[in-house]
Write a protein that holds these residues in place. Structure first.
Motif, short mmCIF file in Angstrom:
data_model
loop_
_atom_site.label_atom_id
_atom_site.label_comp_id
_atom_site.label_asym_id
_atom_site.label_seq_id
_atom_site.Cartn_x
_atom_site.Cartn_y
_atom_site.Cartn_z
N LEU A 1 0.65 -1.13 -0.13
CA LEU A 1 -0.07 0.02 0.27
C LEU A 1 0.64 1.30 -0.15
O LEU A 1 0.61 2.29 -0.73
CB LEU A 1 -1.06 -0.27 1.15
N CYS A 2 1.87 1.36 1.08
CA CYS A 2 2.64 2.72 1.12
C CYS A 2 3.41 3.10 -0.87
O CYS A 2 3.96 3.56 -0.81
CB CYS A 2 4.08 2.45 1.97
N PHE A 3 4.08 1.04 -1.10
CA PHE A 3 4.67 1.72 -2.57
C PHE A 3 3.69 2.09 -3.63
O PHE A 3 4.01 3.36 -4.10
CB PHE A 3 4.97 -0.30 -2.66
N VAL A 4 2.24 1.79 -2.91
CA VAL A 4 1.11 2.41 -4.50
C VAL A 4 1.17 4.13 -3.75
O VAL A 4 0.79 4.95 -5.31
CB VAL A 4 -0.60 2.12 -4.28
N GLY A 5 1.02 4.39 -3.36
CA GLY A 5 1.32 6.31 -2.01
C GLY A 5 2.53 6.58 -3.25
O GLY A 5 2.39 7.83 -3.82
N GLY A 6 3.96 6.12 -2.93
CA GLY A 6 4.88 6.55 -3.49
C GLY A 6 5.06 6.76 -4.62
O GLY A 6 5.49 7.98 -4.92
N LEU A 7 4.69 5.68 -5.79
CA LEU A 7 3.90 6.07 -6.81
C LEU A 7 3.47 6.94 -7.55
O LEU A 7 3.78 7.95 -8.19
CB LEU A 7 3.57 4.51 -7.84
N GLY A 8 1.84 6.66 -6.17
CA GLY A 8 1.07 7.70 -7.16
C GLY A 8 2.18 9.45 -6.44
O GLY A 8 2.12 10.79 -8.06
#
Length: 321
Positions: free
Chosen positions: A71-78
Motif C-alpha cells: 500500500l505504501c508503494f502505491v502511495g509512493g508511486l502516485g
C-alpha cells in the motif's frame, strides 16, 4: 423557397416530442421516478465498489508490514508521478519558483518511498526489460538503509509518510495532490499504529460509516553461524545440509515461490560456489532470471556459510529436517 425557410425554422421532431412529454404531468412524474431509481442503482454501485476497495485495503493491512508495504508503494508511486508532472513544468520555475522547488521535493520523497517499499523479488520476475530494475533497486535500498536508518523501521517510515502527506494537503483543496496527501497521511498513521502493536480495523470503520455489508522483505544476507574447523563440526554441517536438501525436495511444492528461489540460490552457492553461468534470456522466464540474480548476489559467500544459510532459511519456513 418560403417553405424551405419555414422548415429550417421549425425545431427538430425530437425536441418537439420532448417538450410535449414534459408538458404532460403524468410523463413528468414517470421521468422523475425513473431518475430516482437510476440514482439509487448508482449509489448502490458506489457503495459496493467502496466496500470492495476497503476490504482489499483491510486484507493488505492484515498481512502485516509486508502487506502495508504494498500500500505504501502505491502511495509512493502516485506521489512520484505528481511530483514529476510538476517538475516537468519548467515555466513554473520562473512564474512560481517556490511551488516548483516544492514539486522537486515531492518527486524526491515519492521516489524514495517507491524504492524503499519496492519488492525486488517480484520486480526480478517481470518481463524484460523491467526485470533489470531489480538489481539497481536492491542497491538503492541498501544505500537508503545505510544513510537513512530511520527508514529501516516501520515507525520511522510512518512519520516520513505523515510528513509527506501533510506537505501535500496544504497545497490545494480537492485536487489530485490533496487526495494523494490524504492517502500518505493515512498510510503514515497506519504504519505508526502497527509499529505500536495496533492493527487498524478498516472494515469496522467502514461499517461505522455505513459502507459495510449488513517487516521488510526477507533478505538473503543473514548472519551465518560460526563453523568450526574441526572434522566433527564439518561432518555435522555436511549431515545437516544433506538432511536439509532432502527436506527441501520433499516440501518444495508447499513452499512459497520466493522462498523456493532463495533456497535454490543458496543450494547452488553451497554446492557449486560462485555463479559462473550466463543470465537466462527470454521474455517469459522471469523466475529463472530471478533465481540467477539471487545466486549471483551471493558471490563471495563461502560454501560452508552458504550451507548454514540454507539450513537456517529452510527452518525459517517451518520445515523440520
Amino acid at each position: 423557397q418560403q417553405q424551405q425557410q419555414q422548415q429550417q425554422q421549425q425545431p427538430p421532431l425530437a425536441i418537439v416530442a420532448a417538450e410535449q412529454a414534459f408538458a404532460d404531468p403524468v410523463m413528468r412524474e414517470a421521468i422523475k421516478q425513473q431518475a430516482v431509481v437510476l440514482g439509487g442503482h448508482a449509489a448502490d454501485a458506489a457503495r459496493y465498489c467502496g466496500r470492495q476497495g476497503l476490504n482489499a485495503f483491510q486484507q493488505y493491512i492484515q498481512q502485516g508490514p509486508q502487506g502495508v508495504s504494498v500500500l505504501c508503494f502505491v502511495g509512493g508511486l502516485g506521489t512520484t508521478i505528481l511530483g514529476a508532472m510538476g517538475v516537468c513544468n519548467f515555466f513554473g520555475s520562473v512564474i512560481d519558483p517556490f511551488h516548483y522547488i516544492l514539486n522537486v521535493y515531492v518527486f524526491v520523497f515519492g521516489l524514495a518511498t517507491s524504492v524503499i517499499e519496492a519488492d525486488t523479488d517480484r520486480v526480478g520476475t517481470l518481463m524484460a526489460p523491467f526485470d533489470r530494475l531489480a538489481e539497481p533497486l536492491t542497491r538503492a535500498q541498501a544505500w537508503l538503509h545505510e544513510e537513512c536508518r530511520l527508514l529501516t523501521r516501520l515507525r520511522g517510515r510512518g512519520f516520513f509518510y505523515l510528513y509527506q502527506g501533510t506537505l501535500l494537503v496544504t497545497q490545494c483543496v480537492f485536487c489530485m495532490i490533496f487526495f494523494c496527501g490524504l492517502y500518505n497521511v493515512l498510510m503514515g498513521t497506519v504504519c505508526i499504529l502497527m509499529s505500536c502493536g495496533i492493527t487498524p480495523d478498516i472494515e469496522g470503520m467502514a461499517n461505522a460509516a455505513g459502507l459495510g455489508a449488513g517487516g521488510p522483505p526477507y533478505s538473503l544476507v543473514v548472519d551465518s553461524m560460526e563453523v568450526g574447523n574441526s572434522p566433527s563440526a564439518a561432518t555435522s554441517l555436511v549431515g545437516q545440509f544433506s538432511k536439509a536438501e532432502a527436506a527441501f525436495k520433499r516440501h518444495k511444492e508447499q513452499l512459497p515461490g520466493k522462498a523456493c528461489r532463495e533456497l535454490w540460490a543458496l543450494r547452488q552457492q553451497a554446492t557449486k560456489g560462485d555463479c559462473n553461468e550466463p543470465k537466462p534470456e527470454g521474455v517469459f522466464n522471469g523466475s529463472a532470471k530471478e533465481q540467477w540474480r539471487l545466486w549471483n548476489g551471493l558471490k563471495g559467500v563461502p560454501e560452508e556459510d552458504a550451507k548454514v544459510m540454507f539450513v537456517e532459511r529452510l527452518q525459517r519456513e517451518g520445515v523440520h529436517l
